[in-house]
Design an enzyme around this catalytic site. Structure first.
Site, mmCIF file in Angstrom:
data_model
loop_
_atom_site.group_PDB
_atom_site.id
_atom_site.type_symbol
_atom_site.label_atom_id
_atom_site.label_comp_id
_atom_site.label_asym_id
_atom_site.label_seq_id
_atom_site.Cartn_x
_atom_site.Cartn_y
_atom_site.Cartn_z
ATOM 1 N N GLU A 19 0.830 -1.206 0.000
ATOM 2 C CA GLU A 19 0.000 0.000 0.000
ATOM 3 C C GLU A 19 0.864 1.256 0.000
ATOM 4 O OE1 GLU A 19 -1.858 -2.697 3.266
ATOM 5 O OE2 GLU A 19 0.067 -2.507 2.244
ATOM 6 N N CYS A 47 -0.135 1.750 7.321
ATOM 7 C CA CYS A 47 -0.662 1.935 5.966
ATOM 8 C C CYS A 47 -2.045 2.579 6.007
ATOM 9 C CB CYS A 47 -0.697 0.604 5.223
ATOM 10 S SG CYS A 47 0.961 0.033 4.756
#
Length: 150
Positions: free
Chosen positions: A76, A105
Site C-alpha cells: 500500500e 498503511c
C-alpha cells in the site's frame, strides 16, 4: 432491482482487481509473504505496488534469521508513494490489496484521500481496518478463492 445489479457489477469488478493485485504481488522478492496493491479511480488503475525494499536497495526483504528487515515497504505504501511521483491523485479512489492494511498503511490511506479499501486476506491484527472505518472509509473483505468462478 437496479441497485442489486449495480452491487453485483461492483462485486465482480472488485474480484477482478483483487485477482490482478495477487498477480502483481508475484513481483515481490519477499520470501515470507508477497503482497500486492492497486489503486483504481474511475475504473482505471492509477497506481500499483508490492512489498519490498526501497529503490536502490538489495532485493532481499528478510535477514539471515528470516526476519523482515525494518525498512521493507508495504504494498500500500509503495502504491501511494508512487502516486506522489505521478500526475495522478488518489482522491475518491479505491485501494485493492491482497492483505488487510496495518495501522501505518491505514494512516497513509486516510491521508491519500482513498475512500474505499477492498482486501482479500484478513490479518491477525485489525487495528488498521478499525482506523479506516473510524475515518469513514468503506472497507470490504472479499476473498477471491471463495468466489473463484465469478
Amino acid at each position: 432491482m437496479e441497485k442489486a445489479t449495480i452491487n453485483e457489477k461492483q462485486r465482480k469488478l472488485d474480484l477482478r482487481y483483487l485477482r490482478m493485485a495477487r498477480i502483481w504481488a508475484e513481483n515481490s522478492y519477499c520470501q515470507r509473504r508477497q503482497v500486492g496493491a492497486l489503486v483504481v479511480k474511475d475504473k482505471m488503475i492509477i497506481s500499483d505496488g508490492y512489498n519490498g525494499t526501497p529503490s536502490g536497495f538489495e532485493n532481499q526483504c528478510e535477514d539471515e534469521l528470516n526476519v523482515t528487515k525494518p525498512y521493507v515497504l508495504h504494498a500500500e505504501a509503495n502504491a501511494i508513494t508512487k502516486l506522489a511521483r505521478s500526475s495522478n491523485n488518489s482522491d475518491g479512489s479505491t485501494l485493492y490489496v491482497t492483505a488487510s492494511p496495518c495501522i501505518e498503511c491505514a494512516k497513509l490511506i486516510i491521508q491519500a484521500g482513498i475512500k474505499r479499501v477492498v482486501y482479500a486476506e484478513q490479518y491477525r491484527l485489525e487495528d488498521g481496518i478499525e482506523l479506516l472505518r473510524r475515518a469513514g472509509i468503506e472497507t470490504t473483505y472479499l476473498n477471491p478463492d471463495i468466489h473463484e468462478t465469478e
